[in-house]
Design a protein around this motif. Structure first.
Motif, short mmCIF file in Angstrom:
data_model
loop_
_atom_site.label_atom_id
_atom_site.label_comp_id
_atom_site.label_asym_id
_atom_site.label_seq_id
_atom_site.Cartn_x
_atom_site.Cartn_y
_atom_site.Cartn_z
N MET A 148 -5.31 3.81 -2.31
CA MET A 148 -4.30 3.44 -1.32
C MET A 148 -3.68 2.08 -1.59
SD MET A 148 -4.14 5.96 0.91
CE MET A 148 -4.35 7.03 -0.51
N HIS A 149 -4.43 1.21 -2.27
CA HIS A 149 -3.99 -0.17 -2.48
C HIS A 149 -3.98 -0.51 -3.97
CE1 HIS A 149 -4.34 -0.89 1.86
NE2 HIS A 149 -5.49 -0.28 1.80
N GLN B 249 -0.94 11.37 -0.43
CA GLN B 249 -0.49 10.96 0.89
C GLN B 249 -0.17 12.16 1.77
OE1 GLN B 249 1.78 8.80 -2.00
NE2 GLN B 249 2.54 7.51 -0.34
N ASN C 239 -5.35 -0.39 6.89
CA ASN C 239 -5.25 1.06 6.80
C ASN C 239 -3.77 1.47 6.66
OD1 ASN C 239 -5.27 3.95 7.50
ND2 ASN C 239 -7.37 3.57 8.17
N PRO C 240 -3.43 2.32 5.70
CA PRO C 240 -2.03 2.74 5.52
C PRO C 240 -1.48 3.56 6.68
CG PRO C 240 -3.28 3.11 3.50
CD PRO C 240 -4.28 2.78 4.58
N ILE D 72 1.43 6.55 4.57
CA ILE D 72 1.06 7.87 5.08
C ILE D 72 2.03 8.23 6.20
CG2 ILE D 72 -0.78 9.30 6.05
CD1 ILE D 72 -1.43 8.09 3.30
N HIS E 143 -10.96 4.78 6.34
CA HIS E 143 -10.65 3.93 5.22
C HIS E 143 -11.96 3.51 4.57
CE1 HIS E 143 -7.93 0.26 3.99
NE2 HIS E 143 -7.78 1.26 3.16
N LEU F 59 -9.41 7.89 3.30
CA LEU F 59 -8.40 7.13 2.59
C LEU F 59 -9.12 6.19 1.61
CD1 LEU F 59 -7.15 7.99 5.42
CD2 LEU F 59 -5.48 6.20 5.01
N ALA G 153 0.83 -1.21 0.00
CA ALA G 153 0.00 0.00 0.00
C ALA G 153 0.86 1.25 0.00
CB ALA G 153 -0.90 0.00 1.23
N LEU G 154 0.23 2.39 -0.31
CA LEU G 154 0.90 3.67 -0.17
C LEU G 154 1.13 3.94 1.32
CD1 LEU G 154 -1.04 5.89 -2.74
CD2 LEU G 154 0.94 4.42 -3.11
#
Length: 337
Positions: free
Chosen positions: A154-155, A134, A182-183, A67, A108, A149, A64-65
């Protein structure tokens, strides 16, 4: 990989190493759709373990990205979906109440998969931007205490499984792990699930993922939100231990309502319901949010009981702070760079 698939077909649980290997292939695009479908159904049919959930969630988070610089006490209240209740957007509405109560909310969520309006759909209708960077998410969390998010953004590795998920049209382990990934690093969480038989296992998984305190719940009639149609089953994680219990409407001073009283509609209708709740208009929708926010405050450790949390939610909404939090999010997004 062949041995892993054969183990699943025999109905046997995977080890952490095996589930990690399968997940890495899944999110790297190395599996064909037929293999993805077979793995998801085999996992569902045999029953999913906390070890398997934690392993796939860790791989998904790794892909994932990230944060950076989020508040250390950020929280999420995303649910799994998949309960086919067609309710209004309970957790999305609740997130504004929790944020107004002083908990930074890293909400999320995604577009609708099994309902008419997902969290992304209703927030978009309200003027919230979904494609937020982000850096912007971190800024929103620190400055106003809430950010959305968008799971799809994010994914990015989820693109390898999206077609199969749509075609299967049934909840799988990917629904269960969505709220786990959750990132933002979370220490507390409130999570609703369609899988009431996995409450303890899901709470244990959250512990394995670093949560210090969390509540996993299933409402009456299998709903992935707490509701007032009957008892809500919860599994409370605290310091590595999981305690299961039930919560009724009467215990927290709220009336009972049938599930039909909280049915929502499309994004426009659900946006109207969300605003009516934040405007403190008496209704089954408002009382349902009071219960869920009460559980959220309790999961976070801000209060010492669910009933105390319900009263805190009532004060926050009555003050206008939750409605203002929505306005702040829409306006702040126009400024952040």
């Amino acid at each position: 990989m062949k041995d892993i698939f054969e183990k699943l077909y025999q109905g046997n649980d995977l080890t952490e190493t095996e589930m990690t290997q399968l997940s890495e292939a899944l999110f790297a695009g190395e599996l064909k759709d037929t293999q993805i479908s077979a793995a998801l159904i085999a996992l569902k049919m045999k029953g999913i373990t906390s070890t398997e959930m934690a392993a796939i969630a860790k791989v998904m988070q790794k892909n994932a990205l990230t944060i950076e610089n989020a508040p250390v006490n950020a929280m999420d209240n995303c649910g799994t979906g998949g309960d086919h209740s067609n309710s209004f957007n309970v957790s999305t509405t609740t997130a504004f109440v929790l944020a107004a109560g002083g908990i930074p909310m890293a909400k999320h969520g995604n577009r609708s998969i099994s309902s008419r309006s997902g969290s992304a759909d209703v927030l978009e209708e309200l003027g919230v931007k979904l494609m937020t960077s982000q850096e912007q998410i971190s800024q929103l969390l620190n400055e106003i205490g809430i950010a959305f998010l968008f799971a799809q953004a994010m994914h990015p590795s989820m693109r390898y499984v999206s077609n199969v998920r749509r075609e299967l049209a049934t909840p799988t382990i990917l629904n269960l792990i969505g709220p786990l990934t959750n990132p933002v690093h979370l220490e507390t969480q409130l999570m609703g699930t369609f899988a009431g038989n996995l409450l303890k296992e899901t709470a244990e998984t959250l512990g394995k993922l670093g949560r210090k305190r969390a509540i996993v719940l299933q409402g009456a009639y299998g709903m992935d939100e707490a509701n007032l149609a009957g008892d809500t089953k919860i599994a409370l994680l605290e310091d590595g231990e999981v305690i299961e219990q039930t919560i009724s409407a009467a215990e927290v001073g709220l009336p009972e309502y049938p599930l039909g009283a909280i049915v929502g509609g499309d994004a426009k209708r659900n946006a109207e319901i969300l605003v009516s709740v934040l405007d403190n208009q008496p209704s089954p929708f408002l009382d349902t949010v009071l219960l869920n926010a009460g559980l959220g405050f309790y999961a976070n450790g801000k209060v010492t009981s669910v009933q105390e949390g319900v009263e805190e939610a009532r004060k926050v909404i009555a003050s206008g702070a939750a409605r203002e939090k929505l306005a702040q999010l829409v306006e702040k997004q126009k400024e952040v760079q």
